[in-house]
Design an enzyme around this catalytic site. Structure first.
Site, PDB file in Angstrom:
ATOM      1  N   GLU A   6      -3.683   5.745   1.662  1.00  0.00           N
ATOM      2  CA  GLU A   6      -3.700   4.302   1.886  1.00  0.00           C
ATOM      3  C   GLU A   6      -5.038   3.914   2.510  1.00  0.00           C
ATOM      4  O   GLU A   6      -5.647   4.699   3.240  1.00  0.00           O
ATOM      5  CB  GLU A   6      -2.575   3.895   2.836  1.00  0.00           C
ATOM      6  N   LYS A  56       0.820  -1.225   0.000  1.00  0.00           N
ATOM      7  CA  LYS A  56       0.000   0.000   0.000  1.00  0.00           C
ATOM      8  C   LYS A  56       0.848   1.266   0.000  1.00  0.00           C
ATOM      9  O   LYS A  56       0.597   2.191  -0.772  1.00  0.00           O
ATOM     10  CB  LYS A  56      -0.933   0.006   1.215  1.00  0.00           C
ATOM     11  N   THR A  57       1.834   1.318   0.891  1.00  0.00           N
ATOM     12  CA  THR A  57       2.625   2.542   1.010  1.00  0.00           C
ATOM     13  C   THR A  57       3.420   2.810  -0.261  1.00  0.00           C
ATOM     14  O   THR A  57       3.453   3.940  -0.764  1.00  0.00           O
ATOM     15  CB  THR A  57       3.572   2.446   2.219  1.00  0.00           C
TER      16      THR A  57
END
Length: 468
Positions: free
Chosen positions: A170, A126-127
């Site tokens: 996110e 995600k990051t």
């Protein structure tokens, strides 16, 4: 934004207090409010780079948590999930009947103040992918507002204040927090078992992602890893447009001719709807990052970003902080730091290390949470198969007690027994650095992995090597 928040909350929002303000997400949210003329105060258990940056921008920072930090004049109190119900500030806010909400609720509220929110979800990546998309859209002139769980070079931090059209964030599935988001574009990178202290099984996790997908309106997009059966099972009968990415020929955006050089740098071609789209170079390693980049390319293309901006960004994108960070190279020894804390992430990161020229691969790992270590114990052991030497640190867990009766040394014992790989358990960071100094040789590569503060050993080791 201030007026939009006041309309949504149905009361004035002149001052917001954050409990746990130093966290990656919380500090980003606080910065966005400061930029929009809202007074911000906050507390944390210790000062950090994030709290000092906020203080410099005018936030009233209090260390540590204390009842006296809560003022009856506050219009809203926001707390992070790590702040439990017995926290003195939470208790005081409730005693004073102040409006109070958890971070994910507030983030969900904030997504409603933007014209178009892009929410990036998945068990892993995600990051990195949020950082990629944000950087590409910024390079492409769309100037999004961004909050992300890591340091992004182009923004010199974990957030960016842009225009009020695009908001990129996110979206985490833990405790269904991403279901509070109001997103027009969603991304699902992968779906695997994780957070088993909350989810009963994989089906429960898939059900949560299905709800995330159904939030997207008819004129929105859902961009997914089309090679994942676990994802394809949950993205049927959606009102929005489904866009698939992956290595398989049936994906709308397909990666072909993937190659990595001796430094781990990647090159690949992208085909869109079966036709050549563009060639891309990356300076971060791993096939998993090719898939992350492919999803970022798809999102950017869907929103009208030119190919040149995509190529320029990806060719210089070094990843978010603590995502395969090159800490340094001293005395012929290379040291990498990574956030990997799930067996799939760890396996992929170790595989990515294989793209580098090296002799022995050392992996220093700090498990995060007793529940994850217990439920994925066998998978964790297997993930170290690509390592030559392993050091296991004590299990870190800031949100649960050890209800599973798992010992800190269990992983190292199983790795040595099952994989015949030399593995030791060391409790302190000083012990780890000393051990590395005594055993690592020129030509070796050291990977330090884990979600919490184990990264400190990577930097300490490099400093010791410099002084040797």
């Amino acid at each position: 934004m201030k007026q939009s928040l006041e309309k949504l909350l149905n009361h004035k929002v002149d001052h917001v207090h954050f409990i746990g303000i130093g966290g990656a997400s919380m500090s980003g949210l606080a910065s966005i409010l400061l930029h929009n003329g809202i007074h911000v105060s906050g507390s944390d258990i210790a000062s950090s780079e994030n709290t000092e940056k906020l203080r410099a921008k005018g936030a009233d920072i209090r260390i540590p948590h204390n009842t006296e930090n809560i003022d009856p004049s506050y219009d809203l109190v926001v707390y992070t999930a790590a702040v439990k119900s017995d926290n003195p500030e939470r208790r005081e806010a409730q005693r004073l009947s102040l409006p109070i909400m958890e971070r994910s609720d507030f983030l969900g509220l904030l997504t409603r103040t933007f014209e178009h929110t892009i929410a990036v979800s998945g068990t892993h990546g995600k990051t990195t992918t949020t950082s990629m998309i944000s950087s590409i859209l910024y390079e492409g002139g769309l100037d999004p507002t961004v909050t992300v769980g890591g340091h992004v070079d182009v923004f010199n931090g974990n957030y960016h204040i842009g225009e009020n059209r695009f908001f990129i964030t996110e979206a985490c599935e833990y405790v269904d927090s991403f279901l509070k988001s109001f997103h027009k574009t969603g991304v699902i990178l992968n779906i695997e078992e994780d957070h088993m202290d909350y989810f009963e099984n994989l089906k429960a996790i898939q059900d949560s992602f299905k709800k995330f997908a159904r939030i997207i309106p008819q004129d929105g997009y859902l961009v997914v890893n089309g090679d994942s059966p676990a994802i394809l099972d949950v993205v049927t009968d959606l009102p929005c447009t489904l866009v698939t990415c992956g290595y398989g020929k049936d994906n709308r955006y397909q990666a072909r001719k993937v190659e990595f050089d001796a430094l781990g740098n990647g090159h690949f071609d992208v085909y869109k709807d079966g036709r050549f789209f563009e060639s891309f170079d990356m300076v971060i390693p791993g096939e998993h990052n090719v898939l992350n980049a492919l999803c970022a390319i798809a999102v950017s293309d869907l929103h009208g970003v030119e190919k040149k901006a995509m190529k320029t960004t990806l060719s210089s994108f070094k990843g978010a902080k603590r995502r395969f960070d090159l800490v340094g190279k001293e005395k012929g020894i290379t040291v990498i730091d990574d956030f990997a804390h799930h067996p799939t992430e760890l396996k992929a990161t170790i595989k990515a290390c294989k793209n580098f020229d090296h002799n022995n691969l050392w992996v220093v790992f700090q498990p995060y949470t007793y529940s994850r270590t217990y439920y994925f114990f066998d998978e964790f052991v297997a993930s170290f198969a690509g390592a030559d030497r392993v050091i296991i640190n004590d299990i870190s867990s800031d949100r649960e007690t050890n209800q599973w009766d798992i010992a800190d040394e269990d992983l190292s014992i199983a790795i040595q027994k099952n994989l015949q790989i030399p593995a030791v358990h060391l409790s302190t960071y000083a012990e780890i650095v000393d051990y590395l100094m005594d055993h690592v040789e020129s030509g070796d590569l050291v990977l330090v992995a884990g979600a919490k503060t184990i990264y400190q050993t990577a930097y300490s080791f490099i400093e010791r090597l410099k002084k040797q």
